[in-house]
Design a protein around this motif. Structure first.
Motif, PDB file in Angstrom:
ATOM      1  N   THR A   1       0.821  -1.206   0.000  1.00 31.69           N
ATOM      2  CA  THR A   1       0.000   0.000   0.000  1.00 31.69           C
ATOM      3  C   THR A   1       0.858   1.260   0.000  1.00 31.69           C
ATOM      4  N   SER A   2       1.919   1.254   0.805  1.00 26.98           N
ATOM      5  CA  SER A   2       2.803   2.422   0.874  1.00 26.98           C
ATOM      6  C   SER A   2       3.498   2.674  -0.456  1.00 26.98           C
TER       7      SER A   2
ATOM      8  N   LYS B   1       2.488   1.875  -3.420  1.00 29.27           N
ATOM      9  CA  LYS B   1       1.539   2.318  -4.445  1.00 29.27           C
ATOM     10  C   LYS B   1       1.195   3.795  -4.308  1.00 29.27           C
ATOM     11  N   GLU B   2       1.525   4.393  -3.151  1.00 29.60           N
ATOM     12  CA  GLU B   2       1.262   5.821  -2.947  1.00 29.60           C
ATOM     13  C   GLU B   2       2.336   6.704  -3.571  1.00 29.60           C
ATOM     14  N   VAL B   3       3.456   6.089  -3.995  1.00 24.94           N
ATOM     15  CA  VAL B   3       4.536   6.859  -4.625  1.00 24.94           C
ATOM     16  C   VAL B   3       4.044   7.353  -5.989  1.00 24.94           C
ATOM     17  N   PRO B   4       4.186   8.646  -6.291  1.00 26.50           N
ATOM     18  CA  PRO B   4       3.713   9.191  -7.576  1.00 26.50           C
ATOM     19  C   PRO B   4       4.306   8.445  -8.772  1.00 26.50           C
TER      20      PRO B   4
ATOM     21  N   ALA C   1       8.648   6.052  -0.149  1.00 26.44           N
ATOM     22  CA  ALA C   1       7.577   5.456   0.650  1.00 26.44           C
ATOM     23  C   ALA C   1       7.972   5.230   2.103  1.00 26.44           C
TER      24      ALA C   1
ATOM     25  N   SER D   1       5.783   6.453   5.096  1.00 23.65           N
ATOM     26  CA  SER D   1       4.543   5.688   5.154  1.00 23.65           C
ATOM     27  C   SER D   1       4.795   4.262   5.632  1.00 23.65           C
TER      28      SER D   1
ATOM     29  N   GLN E   1       3.216   2.389   8.847  1.00 26.55           N
ATOM     30  CA  GLN E   1       2.506   1.117   8.709  1.00 26.55           C
ATOM     31  C   GLN E   1       3.125   0.041   9.600  1.00 26.55           C
TER      32      GLN E   1
ATOM     33  N   ASN F   1       9.825  12.115   6.985  1.00 25.80           N
ATOM     34  CA  ASN F   1       9.034  12.933   6.075  1.00 25.80           C
ATOM     35  C   ASN F   1       9.628  14.335   5.936  1.00 25.80           C
TER      36      ASN F   1
END
Length: 220
Positions: A110-111, A113-116, A142, A145, A149, A215
């Motif tokens: 999931t993390s 897949k959040e990468v642009p 990622a 994230s 997680q 972050n």
């Protein structure tokens, strides 16, 4: 609570921390690469391979659907084969690891897949290999994230390690059952609950701080 219970509480806390830390390390060594594989073999990704992705995904979903208490009992023969016993903290780590691997895999997937997608496309345009993209683009981007997680997974492990006490897994759960429940000592039950709450709060605080730090470092 009598003074003679303090050494038992200290020992039980140590066993719980031992179970959680070792189980998390072992599960992460397998679960993180599993999550990378799930993310990169999906449709339209850099290593697209739908048959492999669906096969692994089916196994992951099957393992995640088994309640932890049932998993512990079901794999007792396997646990005994791996560590030579089905009782104690070391034995409890076998089902803890097996339960955590698919959980970590999905969380990491999931993390990632959040990468642009634009970052991956830019890396491909510069001739980066899939390995380089994973190492230098996906994982670094990622990471905040992923840390957040994994913090959730550690907290779940704390709860599951307590549950392991139901079958003699040691730790705070075992102490609560043997001394609190079976001997009608509500003070022991309350003490173990308070310790577990404090432990979870510490894990969540440290996880949040680490994720925030990563972050900020990314955007500095």
């Amino acid at each position: 609570m009598s003074a003679d219970m303090l050494p038992l509480l200290t020992k039980a806390l140590g066993e719980t921390v031992y179970m959680v830390v070792v189980s998390m390390i072992v599960a992460s060594l397998i679960g993180i690469p599993l999550g990378v594989l799930l993310a990169t073999t999906a449709k339209g990704q850099i290593l697209e391979c739908l048959p492999l992705n669906r096969s692994i995904g089916a196994v992951v979903n099957a393992l995640r659907s088994i309640p932890f208490i049932i998993l512990m009992v079901a794999i007792i023969p396997f646990t005994r084969f791996i560590v030579g016993t089905s009782i104690g903290t070391t034995a409890a780590m076998v089902p803890l690891v097996l339960a955590s691997i698919p959980f970590i895999g999905r969380q990491v997937e999931t993390s990632l897949k959040e990468v642009p997608a634009g970052l991956v496309e830019a890396a491909l345009a510069m001739g980066a290999t899939p390995y380089q993209i994973v190492r230098r683009v996906l994982l670094p981007e990622a990471m905040p994230s992923i840390v957040a997680q994994l913090t959730t997974v550690i907290i779940a492990l704390v709860g599951e390690s307590a549950m392991a006490g139901a079958i003699g897994g040691g730790g705070l759960g075992d102490l609560a059952i043997r001394y609190g429940y079976q001997r009608f000592r509500p003070d022991i039950m309350i003490a173990t609950v308070v310790i577990l709450i404090v432990l979870v709060q510490i894990v969540q605080f440290l996880g949040n701080r680490l994720a925030d730090g990563l972050n900020k470092k990314q955007h500095s």
